[in-house]
Design a protein around this motif. Sequence first.
Motif, PDB file in Angstrom:
ATOM      1  N   GLY A  15       0.805  -1.213   0.000  1.00 15.34           N
ATOM      2  CA  GLY A  15       0.000   0.000   0.000  1.00 15.34           C
ATOM      3  C   GLY A  15       0.837   1.260   0.000  1.00 15.34           C
ATOM      4  N   ASP A  16       1.909   1.252   0.795  1.00 12.60           N
ATOM      5  CA  ASP A  16       2.800   2.414   0.827  1.00 12.60           C
ATOM      6  C   ASP A  16       3.419   2.659  -0.547  1.00 12.60           C
ATOM      7  OD1 ASP A  16       2.270   2.830   3.481  1.00 12.60           O
ATOM      8  OD2 ASP A  16       4.167   2.031   4.216  1.00 12.60           O
ATOM      9  N   ALA A  17       3.812   1.583  -1.222  1.00 12.25           N
ATOM     10  CA  ALA A  17       4.448   1.730  -2.527  1.00 12.25           C
ATOM     11  C   ALA A  17       3.470   2.218  -3.586  1.00 12.25           C
ATOM     12  CB  ALA A  17       5.051   0.393  -2.963  1.00 12.25           C
ATOM     13  N   LEU A  18       2.211   1.832  -3.451  1.00 17.94           N
ATOM     14  CA  LEU A  18       1.225   2.137  -4.484  1.00 17.94           C
ATOM     15  C   LEU A  18       0.373   3.356  -4.173  1.00 17.94           C
ATOM     16  CD1 LEU A  18       0.081  -1.550  -5.093  1.00 17.94           C
ATOM     17  CD2 LEU A  18       1.458  -0.143  -6.649  1.00 17.94           C
ATOM     18  N   GLY A  19       0.529   3.916  -2.974  1.00 21.29           N
ATOM     19  CA  GLY A  19      -0.291   5.059  -2.602  1.00 21.29           C
ATOM     20  C   GLY A  19      -1.717   4.680  -2.258  1.00 21.29           C
ATOM     21  N   ILE A  20      -1.891   3.491  -1.693  1.00 26.30           N
ATOM     22  CA  ILE A  20      -3.217   2.986  -1.318  1.00 26.30           C
ATOM     23  C   ILE A  20      -3.128   2.496   0.120  1.00 26.30           C
ATOM     24  CG2 ILE A  20      -5.106   1.429  -1.956  1.00 26.30           C
ATOM     25  CD1 ILE A  20      -3.588   0.931  -4.599  1.00 26.30           C
ATOM     26  N   ASP A  21      -4.101   2.817   0.946  1.00 24.98           N
ATOM     27  CA  ASP A  21      -4.071   2.389   2.342  1.00 24.98           C
ATOM     28  C   ASP A  21      -4.602   0.966   2.460  1.00 24.98           C
ATOM     29  OD1 ASP A  21      -3.995   2.100   5.043  1.00 24.98           O
ATOM     30  OD2 ASP A  21      -5.490   3.644   5.506  1.00 24.98           O
ATOM     31  N   LEU A  22      -3.752  -0.009   2.136  1.00 27.87           N
ATOM     32  CA  LEU A  22      -4.160  -1.414   2.195  1.00 27.87           C
ATOM     33  C   LEU A  22      -4.093  -1.974   3.599  1.00 27.87           C
ATOM     34  CD1 LEU A  22      -2.514  -2.831  -1.056  1.00 27.87           C
ATOM     35  CD2 LEU A  22      -4.865  -2.044  -0.706  1.00 27.87           C
ATOM     36  N   LEU A  23      -3.335  -1.355   4.479  1.00 31.73           N
ATOM     37  CA  LEU A  23      -3.294  -1.842   5.855  1.00 31.73           C
ATOM     38  C   LEU A  23      -4.666  -1.705   6.502  1.00 31.73           C
ATOM     39  CD1 LEU A  23      -1.413  -2.990   8.082  1.00 31.73           C
ATOM     40  CD2 LEU A  23      -1.129  -0.641   8.874  1.00 31.73           C
ATOM     41  N   ASN A  24      -5.329  -0.588   6.276  1.00 32.55           N
ATOM     42  CA  ASN A  24      -6.661  -0.379   6.833  1.00 32.55           C
ATOM     43  C   ASN A  24      -7.768  -0.886   5.923  1.00 32.55           C
ATOM     44  OD1 ASN A  24      -6.500   1.255   9.464  1.00 32.55           O
ATOM     45  ND2 ASN A  24      -5.054   2.321   8.134  1.00 32.55           N
ATOM     46  N   ASN A  25      -7.461  -1.046   4.642  1.00 29.90           N
ATOM     47  CA  ASN A  25      -8.481  -1.476   3.685  1.00 29.90           C
ATOM     48  C   ASN A  25      -7.980  -2.636   2.829  1.00 29.90           C
ATOM     49  OD1 ASN A  25     -10.501   0.836   4.080  1.00 29.90           O
ATOM     50  ND2 ASN A  25      -8.605   1.936   3.631  1.00 29.90           N
ATOM     51  N   PRO A  26      -7.645  -3.775   3.453  1.00 31.92           N
ATOM     52  CA  PRO A  26      -7.110  -4.894   2.668  1.00 31.92           C
ATOM     53  C   PRO A  26      -8.110  -5.453   1.670  1.00 31.92           C
ATOM     54  CG  PRO A  26      -7.620  -5.597   4.903  1.00 31.92           C
ATOM     55  CD  PRO A  26      -7.741  -4.114   4.891  1.00 31.92           C
ATOM     56  N   GLY A  27      -9.400  -5.251   1.922  1.00 32.42           N
ATOM     57  CA  GLY A  27     -10.421  -5.777   1.035  1.00 32.42           C
ATOM     58  C   GLY A  27     -10.378  -5.202  -0.366  1.00 32.42           C
ATOM     59  N   LEU A  28      -9.659  -4.071  -0.563  1.00 32.49           N
ATOM     60  CA  LEU A  28      -9.532  -3.514  -1.908  1.00 32.49           C
ATOM     61  C   LEU A  28      -8.880  -4.504  -2.860  1.00 32.49           C
ATOM     62  CD1 LEU A  28      -8.381   0.151  -1.139  1.00 32.49           C
ATOM     63  CD2 LEU A  28     -10.572  -0.565  -2.107  1.00 32.49           C
TER      64      LEU A  28
END
Length: 395
Positions: A300-313
Amino acid sequence: MRLKRLGLGRHVRAGLVGAAVLAAAGGTLFAAGPPAMLLAADATDNPITGFTGKCIDVADANTANGTAVQLYDCNGTGAQRWSSPGDGTLRAFGKCLDIQAAGTTDGTSVWLWDCHGEANQQWVITEAHDIVNPATDRCLDVRGYDNANRTPLQIWPCTGAANQKWFDSKVESPPANDSVGDGGRGDAPAGFVVSEDQFNAMFPARNSFYTYGGLTAALGAYPGFATSGDDTTKKREAAAFLANVGHETGGLTHVTEQNTANHPHYCDPGQPNGCPAGQSAYYGRGPIQLSWNFNYRAAGDALGIDLLNNPGLVESDASVAWKTALWYWNTQSGPGTMTPHDAMTNNSGFGQTIRSINGALECDGKNPAQVQNRVANYLRFVQVLVTTPGDNLVC
Protein backbone atom coordinates in the motif's frame (compact mmCIF):
# COMPACT_ATOMS: atom_id res chain seq x y z
CA MET A 1 10.26 16.37 0.09
CA ARG A 2 10.80 18.47 3.20
CA LEU A 3 9.62 22.04 3.73
CA LYS A 4 11.58 24.36 5.96
CA ARG A 5 9.57 26.28 8.55
CA LEU A 6 10.18 30.03 8.52
CA GLY A 7 8.10 31.67 11.22
CA LEU A 8 4.78 30.68 12.71
CA GLY A 9 2.62 28.77 10.28
CA ARG A 10 4.62 29.79 7.20
CA HIS A 11 6.60 27.41 5.04
CA VAL A 12 8.76 27.88 1.98
CA ARG A 13 11.13 25.75 -0.05
CA ALA A 14 13.40 26.18 -3.03
CA GLY A 15 11.46 26.04 -6.26
CA LEU A 16 8.04 26.86 -4.80
CA VAL A 17 5.74 29.02 -6.86
CA GLY A 18 3.08 31.00 -5.02
CA ALA A 19 -0.50 29.77 -5.32
CA ALA A 20 -1.27 33.01 -7.11
CA VAL A 21 0.06 31.23 -10.19
CA LEU A 22 -3.58 30.24 -10.61
CA ALA A 23 -5.39 32.68 -12.81
CA ALA A 24 -7.18 35.23 -10.68
CA ALA A 25 -10.42 34.53 -12.50
CA GLY A 26 -10.11 30.83 -11.82
CA GLY A 27 -8.34 28.10 -13.74
CA THR A 28 -8.90 24.41 -14.30
CA LEU A 29 -6.36 22.12 -12.64
CA PHE A 30 -5.60 19.08 -14.74
CA ALA A 31 -3.76 15.95 -13.74
CA ALA A 32 -0.66 15.47 -15.81
CA GLY A 33 0.16 12.57 -18.07
CA PRO A 34 3.41 10.78 -18.87
CA PRO A 35 5.77 12.60 -21.20
CA ALA A 36 4.60 10.89 -24.39
CA MET A 37 0.97 11.76 -23.76
CA LEU A 38 1.13 15.41 -22.70
CA LEU A 39 -0.39 18.20 -24.75
CA ALA A 40 1.60 19.74 -27.55
CA ALA A 41 3.42 22.86 -26.42
CA ASP A 42 1.19 25.13 -28.52
CA ALA A 43 -2.10 23.60 -27.37
CA THR A 44 -4.28 25.77 -25.16
CA ASP A 45 -7.22 24.95 -22.95
CA ASN A 46 -7.48 21.36 -24.14
CA PRO A 47 -8.01 18.36 -21.87
CA ILE A 48 -4.80 16.52 -21.07
CA THR A 49 -4.61 12.97 -22.32
CA GLY A 50 -2.42 10.39 -20.65
CA PHE A 51 -2.54 9.38 -17.00
CA THR A 52 -5.92 10.97 -16.36
CA GLY A 53 -6.92 13.67 -18.80
CA LYS A 54 -9.18 14.60 -15.92
CA CYS A 55 -9.73 17.52 -13.56
CA ILE A 56 -9.94 18.35 -9.89
CA ASP A 57 -13.70 18.40 -9.35
CA VAL A 58 -16.16 19.22 -6.56
CA ALA A 59 -18.46 16.19 -6.40
CA ASP A 60 -21.86 16.85 -7.99
CA ALA A 61 -21.15 20.61 -7.91
CA ASN A 62 -22.31 20.51 -4.28
CA THR A 63 -21.34 23.57 -2.26
CA ALA A 64 -21.99 22.04 1.17
CA ASN A 65 -19.18 21.72 3.68
CA GLY A 66 -17.64 18.26 3.52
CA THR A 67 -18.30 17.70 -0.19
CA ALA A 68 -15.69 15.37 -1.64
CA VAL A 69 -13.07 16.72 -4.02
CA GLN A 70 -12.32 14.14 -6.67
CA LEU A 71 -11.03 13.35 -10.13
CA TYR A 72 -13.53 13.70 -12.97
CA ASP A 73 -13.74 14.23 -16.72
CA CYS A 74 -12.93 17.84 -17.52
CA ASN A 75 -16.17 19.61 -18.40
CA GLY A 76 -15.61 23.33 -17.84
CA THR A 77 -18.27 23.66 -15.15
CA GLY A 78 -17.99 25.69 -11.97
CA ALA A 79 -17.19 22.49 -10.07
CA GLN A 80 -13.80 22.55 -11.77
CA ARG A 81 -13.02 26.27 -11.61
CA TRP A 82 -10.34 26.96 -9.03
CA SER A 83 -8.80 30.27 -8.04
CA SER A 84 -6.60 31.75 -5.35
CA PRO A 85 -6.89 35.18 -3.71
CA GLY A 86 -3.19 35.08 -2.84
CA ASP A 87 -3.60 33.84 0.72
CA GLY A 88 -2.44 30.28 0.06
CA THR A 89 -5.93 28.85 -0.39
CA LEU A 90 -7.43 27.20 -3.45
CA ARG A 91 -11.12 28.00 -3.88
CA ALA A 92 -14.17 26.77 -5.75
CA PHE A 93 -17.69 28.09 -5.19
CA GLY A 94 -16.15 30.53 -2.71
CA LYS A 95 -15.03 27.69 -0.42
CA CYS A 96 -11.61 26.19 0.18
CA LEU A 97 -9.81 23.00 -0.66
CA ASP A 98 -9.47 21.54 2.84
CA ILE A 99 -7.81 18.47 4.37
CA GLN A 100 -10.56 16.49 6.04
CA ALA A 101 -10.77 17.16 9.77
CA ALA A 102 -7.26 18.69 9.64
CA GLY A 103 -5.86 15.18 9.27
CA THR A 104 -2.14 14.67 8.87
CA THR A 105 -1.85 10.97 8.07
CA ASP A 106 -1.18 9.44 4.67
CA GLY A 107 -4.40 8.93 2.72
CA THR A 108 -6.46 11.64 4.44
CA SER A 109 -9.09 12.85 1.97
CA VAL A 110 -9.60 16.42 0.88
CA TRP A 111 -12.97 18.14 0.66
CA LEU A 112 -14.62 21.52 0.29
CA TRP A 113 -15.09 23.66 3.42
CA ASP A 114 -15.72 27.21 4.53
CA CYS A 115 -12.47 29.15 4.25
CA HIS A 116 -10.75 29.86 7.56
CA GLY A 117 -7.11 30.06 6.52
CA GLU A 118 -5.85 27.41 8.92
CA ALA A 119 -2.94 25.14 8.02
CA ASN A 120 -5.13 22.42 6.51
CA GLN A 121 -6.28 24.90 3.83
CA GLN A 122 -2.83 26.12 2.83
CA TRP A 123 -1.41 24.96 -0.49
CA VAL A 124 1.75 25.77 -2.39
CA ILE A 125 2.25 25.00 -6.08
CA THR A 126 5.81 24.03 -6.94
CA GLU A 127 7.69 24.50 -10.15
CA ALA A 128 7.57 20.71 -10.46
CA HIS A 129 3.75 20.94 -10.59
CA ASP A 130 3.13 19.46 -7.16
CA ILE A 131 0.41 20.96 -4.95
CA VAL A 132 1.84 20.73 -1.44
CA ASN A 133 0.24 21.24 1.96
CA PRO A 134 3.21 22.64 3.94
CA ALA A 135 1.84 21.75 7.38
CA THR A 136 1.81 18.03 6.57
CA ASP A 137 4.59 18.12 3.97
CA ARG A 138 2.35 16.05 1.69
CA CYS A 139 1.13 16.39 -1.86
CA LEU A 140 -2.32 16.41 -3.41
CA ASP A 141 -2.58 12.88 -4.78
CA VAL A 142 -5.01 10.79 -6.85
CA ARG A 143 -5.87 7.85 -4.60
CA GLY A 144 -4.59 4.49 -5.73
CA TYR A 145 -3.19 5.90 -8.98
CA ASP A 146 -6.70 5.35 -10.37
CA ASN A 147 -8.02 7.37 -13.31
CA ALA A 148 -11.70 6.48 -12.86
CA ASN A 149 -14.25 9.24 -12.44
CA ARG A 150 -14.99 10.03 -8.79
CA THR A 151 -11.62 8.75 -7.58
CA PRO A 152 -11.04 10.65 -4.31
CA LEU A 153 -8.13 13.01 -3.90
CA GLN A 154 -6.00 12.73 -0.79
CA ILE A 155 -2.74 13.82 0.77
CA TRP A 156 0.24 11.52 0.36
CA PRO A 157 4.02 11.83 0.73
CA CYS A 158 5.37 13.60 -2.34
CA THR A 159 6.80 11.02 -4.73
CA GLY A 160 7.12 12.87 -8.01
CA ALA A 161 4.59 10.46 -9.52
CA ALA A 162 2.27 11.53 -12.33
CA ASN A 163 -0.77 11.17 -10.05
CA GLN A 164 0.58 14.15 -8.09
CA LYS A 165 1.19 16.47 -11.06
CA TRP A 166 -1.23 19.31 -11.82
CA PHE A 167 -1.36 22.06 -14.43
CA ASP A 168 -3.45 25.22 -14.61
CA SER A 169 -4.97 25.52 -18.08
CA LYS A 170 -5.30 29.29 -17.79
CA VAL A 171 -1.58 29.73 -17.22
CA GLU A 172 0.13 26.96 -19.15
CA SER A 173 -0.20 23.70 -20.95
CA PRO A 174 2.17 20.89 -19.94
CA PRO A 175 5.16 20.95 -22.28
CA ALA A 176 5.26 18.16 -24.82
CA ASN A 177 8.57 16.73 -23.68
CA ASP A 178 8.51 17.58 -20.00
CA SER A 179 9.76 14.62 -18.02
CA VAL A 180 7.18 14.06 -15.34
CA GLY A 181 8.74 11.72 -12.79
CA ASP A 182 6.56 8.70 -12.19
CA GLY A 183 8.10 7.41 -8.97
CA GLY A 184 7.86 3.91 -10.38
CA ARG A 185 4.13 4.37 -10.92
CA GLY A 186 3.80 5.88 -14.39
CA ASP A 187 1.19 5.26 -17.07
CA ALA A 188 0.79 1.85 -18.70
CA PRO A 189 3.49 1.29 -21.31
CA ALA A 190 2.43 1.01 -24.92
CA GLY A 191 2.83 -2.28 -26.75
CA PHE A 192 2.20 -4.79 -23.96
CA VAL A 193 3.45 -8.11 -25.32
CA VAL A 194 0.32 -10.03 -24.29
CA SER A 195 -2.81 -9.38 -26.34
CA GLU A 196 -6.29 -9.80 -24.89
CA ASP A 197 -6.84 -12.87 -27.08
CA GLN A 198 -3.63 -14.41 -25.77
CA PHE A 199 -4.62 -13.61 -22.18
CA ASN A 200 -7.97 -15.28 -22.76
CA ALA A 201 -6.25 -18.33 -24.22
CA MET A 202 -4.01 -18.62 -21.18
CA PHE A 203 -6.91 -18.42 -18.73
CA PRO A 204 -10.07 -19.73 -20.43
CA ALA A 205 -11.83 -20.49 -17.13
CA ARG A 206 -10.71 -17.48 -15.15
CA ASN A 207 -12.84 -15.68 -12.60
CA SER A 208 -14.51 -12.62 -14.16
CA PHE A 209 -12.75 -10.51 -11.53
CA TYR A 210 -9.43 -10.99 -13.31
CA THR A 211 -9.98 -8.85 -16.37
CA TYR A 212 -7.45 -8.05 -19.05
CA GLY A 213 -8.41 -4.40 -18.60
CA GLY A 214 -7.58 -4.64 -14.89
CA LEU A 215 -4.16 -6.00 -15.75
CA THR A 216 -3.36 -3.39 -18.38
CA ALA A 217 -4.62 -0.61 -16.10
CA ALA A 218 -2.16 -1.81 -13.47
CA LEU A 219 0.87 -2.05 -15.74
CA GLY A 220 1.70 1.60 -15.31
CA ALA A 221 2.52 0.97 -11.67
CA TYR A 222 5.79 -0.61 -12.81
CA PRO A 223 6.59 0.51 -16.35
CA GLY A 224 9.73 -1.65 -16.55
CA PHE A 225 7.64 -4.83 -16.39
CA ALA A 226 7.71 -6.78 -19.68
CA THR A 227 9.31 -3.79 -21.42
CA SER A 228 12.96 -4.46 -20.56
CA GLY A 229 15.39 -6.10 -22.96
CA ASP A 230 14.70 -7.59 -26.36
CA ASP A 231 11.38 -8.98 -27.54
CA THR A 232 12.20 -12.47 -26.30
CA THR A 233 13.03 -11.18 -22.81
CA LYS A 234 9.82 -9.16 -22.67
CA LYS A 235 7.69 -12.13 -23.64
CA ARG A 236 9.49 -14.47 -21.25
CA GLU A 237 8.92 -12.10 -18.35
CA ALA A 238 5.22 -11.71 -19.13
CA ALA A 239 4.86 -15.48 -19.47
CA ALA A 240 6.75 -16.08 -16.21
CA PHE A 241 4.62 -13.61 -14.27
CA LEU A 242 1.36 -15.02 -15.60
CA ALA A 243 2.55 -18.60 -15.05
CA ASN A 244 3.23 -17.90 -11.38
CA VAL A 245 0.02 -16.00 -10.70
CA GLY A 246 -1.87 -18.70 -12.56
CA HIS A 247 -0.38 -21.26 -10.21
CA GLU A 248 -1.15 -19.17 -7.13
CA THR A 249 -4.81 -18.78 -8.10
CA GLY A 250 -5.68 -22.05 -9.81
CA GLY A 251 -5.67 -20.49 -13.27
CA LEU A 252 -7.00 -17.14 -12.04
CA THR A 253 -10.10 -18.81 -10.64
CA HIS A 254 -9.58 -17.87 -6.97
CA VAL A 255 -9.54 -14.28 -5.73
CA THR A 256 -9.07 -15.14 -2.05
CA GLU A 257 -7.29 -17.87 -0.12
CA GLN A 258 -9.57 -20.88 -0.09
CA ASN A 259 -8.53 -22.33 3.28
CA THR A 260 -10.43 -19.98 5.57
CA ALA A 261 -8.92 -21.68 8.61
CA ASN A 262 -5.67 -19.97 7.72
CA HIS A 263 -7.16 -16.48 7.60
CA PRO A 264 -6.42 -15.57 11.25
CA HIS A 265 -2.77 -16.62 10.90
CA TYR A 266 -1.53 -13.64 8.88
CA CYS A 267 -1.51 -10.94 11.52
CA ASP A 268 1.83 -10.18 13.13
CA PRO A 269 0.86 -7.74 15.91
CA GLY A 270 4.51 -6.90 16.50
CA GLN A 271 4.76 -5.14 13.13
CA PRO A 272 4.42 -1.33 12.97
CA ASN A 273 0.76 -0.29 13.04
CA GLY A 274 -0.35 -3.82 13.92
CA CYS A 275 -3.52 -5.19 12.31
CA PRO A 276 -6.09 -2.37 12.33
CA ALA A 277 -8.47 -4.19 9.97
CA GLY A 278 -8.68 -7.17 12.32
CA GLN A 279 -6.85 -10.37 13.20
CA SER A 280 -8.31 -12.26 10.23
CA ALA A 281 -8.13 -9.52 7.60
CA TYR A 282 -4.76 -10.20 5.95
CA TYR A 283 -5.29 -13.54 4.22
CA GLY A 284 -4.19 -14.21 0.65
CA ARG A 285 -5.87 -12.10 -2.03
CA GLY A 286 -5.37 -11.34 -5.68
CA PRO A 287 -3.11 -12.78 -8.38
CA ILE A 288 -0.08 -13.19 -6.11
CA GLN A 289 -2.24 -14.02 -3.04
CA LEU A 290 -0.87 -11.11 -1.04
CA SER A 291 -0.88 -12.01 2.66
CA TRP A 292 0.37 -10.79 6.06
CA ASN A 293 -0.25 -7.34 7.51
CA PHE A 294 3.29 -6.14 6.83
CA ASN A 295 3.00 -6.99 3.13
CA TYR A 296 -0.33 -5.18 2.86
CA ARG A 297 1.29 -2.15 4.46
CA ALA A 298 4.39 -2.26 2.27
CA ALA A 299 2.42 -2.76 -0.94
CA GLY A 300 0.00 0.00 0.00
CA ASP A 301 2.80 2.41 0.83
CA ALA A 302 4.45 1.73 -2.53
CA LEU A 303 1.22 2.14 -4.48
CA GLY A 304 -0.29 5.06 -2.60
CA ILE A 305 -3.22 2.99 -1.32
CA ASP A 306 -4.07 2.39 2.34
CA LEU A 307 -4.16 -1.41 2.20
CA LEU A 308 -3.29 -1.84 5.86
CA ASN A 309 -6.66 -0.38 6.83
CA ASN A 310 -8.48 -1.48 3.69
CA PRO A 311 -7.11 -4.89 2.67
CA GLY A 312 -10.42 -5.78 1.03
CA LEU A 313 -9.53 -3.51 -1.91
CA VAL A 314 -7.34 -6.34 -3.19
CA GLU A 315 -10.41 -8.53 -3.69
CA SER A 316 -12.82 -5.81 -4.82
CA ASP A 317 -10.75 -3.74 -7.28
CA ALA A 318 -9.15 -5.67 -10.14
CA SER A 319 -6.58 -2.98 -10.90
CA VAL A 320 -5.48 -2.81 -7.25
CA ALA A 321 -5.23 -6.61 -7.17
CA TRP A 322 -2.98 -6.70 -10.23
CA LYS A 323 -0.89 -3.84 -8.86
CA THR A 324 -0.13 -5.80 -5.69
CA ALA A 325 1.07 -8.72 -7.80
CA LEU A 326 3.25 -6.42 -9.88
CA TRP A 327 4.57 -4.79 -6.70
CA TYR A 328 5.80 -8.15 -5.42
CA TRP A 329 7.16 -9.21 -8.81
CA ASN A 330 9.13 -6.05 -9.38
CA THR A 331 10.34 -5.16 -5.88
CA GLN A 332 10.42 -8.20 -3.60
CA SER A 333 12.91 -11.05 -3.52
CA GLY A 334 11.11 -13.07 -0.84
CA PRO A 335 13.15 -16.15 0.07
CA GLY A 336 15.25 -15.72 -3.07
CA THR A 337 18.21 -13.50 -3.86
CA MET A 338 16.63 -11.31 -6.54
CA THR A 339 13.25 -10.04 -7.60
CA PRO A 340 11.36 -12.13 -10.17
CA HIS A 341 11.62 -9.18 -12.57
CA ASP A 342 15.41 -9.21 -12.25
CA ALA A 343 15.51 -13.00 -12.63
CA MET A 344 13.84 -12.76 -16.03
CA THR A 345 15.67 -9.68 -17.29
CA ASN A 346 19.16 -10.85 -16.29
CA ASN A 347 18.60 -14.34 -17.73
CA SER A 348 18.81 -16.15 -14.39
CA GLY A 349 15.82 -18.17 -15.52
CA PHE A 350 12.26 -19.01 -14.58
CA GLY A 351 13.40 -21.20 -11.68
CA GLN A 352 14.61 -18.13 -9.80
CA THR A 353 11.16 -16.58 -9.98
CA ILE A 354 9.79 -19.64 -8.21
CA ARG A 355 12.46 -19.31 -5.54
CA SER A 356 11.61 -15.66 -4.95
CA ILE A 357 7.88 -16.37 -4.65
CA ASN A 358 7.75 -19.61 -2.67
CA GLY A 359 11.24 -21.08 -2.65
CA ALA A 360 11.26 -21.86 1.07
CA LEU A 361 8.42 -24.35 0.58
CA GLU A 362 8.98 -25.59 -2.97
CA CYS A 363 12.61 -25.36 -4.10
CA ASP A 364 15.56 -27.70 -3.53
CA GLY A 365 13.32 -30.78 -3.72
CA LYS A 366 10.82 -29.67 -1.05
CA ASN A 367 7.78 -29.81 -3.34
CA PRO A 368 8.73 -30.78 -6.89
CA ALA A 369 5.10 -31.24 -7.96
CA GLN A 370 4.35 -27.58 -7.25
CA VAL A 371 7.48 -26.50 -9.10
CA GLN A 372 6.53 -28.62 -12.10
CA ASN A 373 3.05 -27.11 -12.18
CA ARG A 374 4.56 -23.64 -12.41
CA VAL A 375 6.97 -24.78 -15.11
CA ALA A 376 4.14 -26.38 -17.09
CA ASN A 377 2.25 -23.09 -17.00
CA TYR A 378 5.34 -21.24 -18.18
CA LEU A 379 6.05 -23.62 -21.05
CA ARG A 380 2.46 -23.32 -22.24
CA PHE A 381 2.45 -19.54 -22.00
CA VAL A 382 5.71 -19.03 -23.91
CA GLN A 383 4.13 -21.07 -26.70
CA VAL A 384 1.09 -18.80 -26.68
CA LEU A 385 3.42 -15.79 -26.94
CA VAL A 386 5.47 -17.51 -29.66
CA THR A 387 8.83 -17.41 -27.94
CA THR A 388 11.28 -19.76 -26.21
CA PRO A 389 11.54 -20.55 -22.48
CA GLY A 390 15.29 -20.15 -21.94
CA ASP A 391 17.36 -22.14 -19.46
CA ASN A 392 17.20 -22.84 -15.69
CA LEU A 393 13.49 -23.60 -15.46
CA VAL A 394 13.48 -25.23 -12.02
CA CYS A 395 14.83 -24.33 -8.61
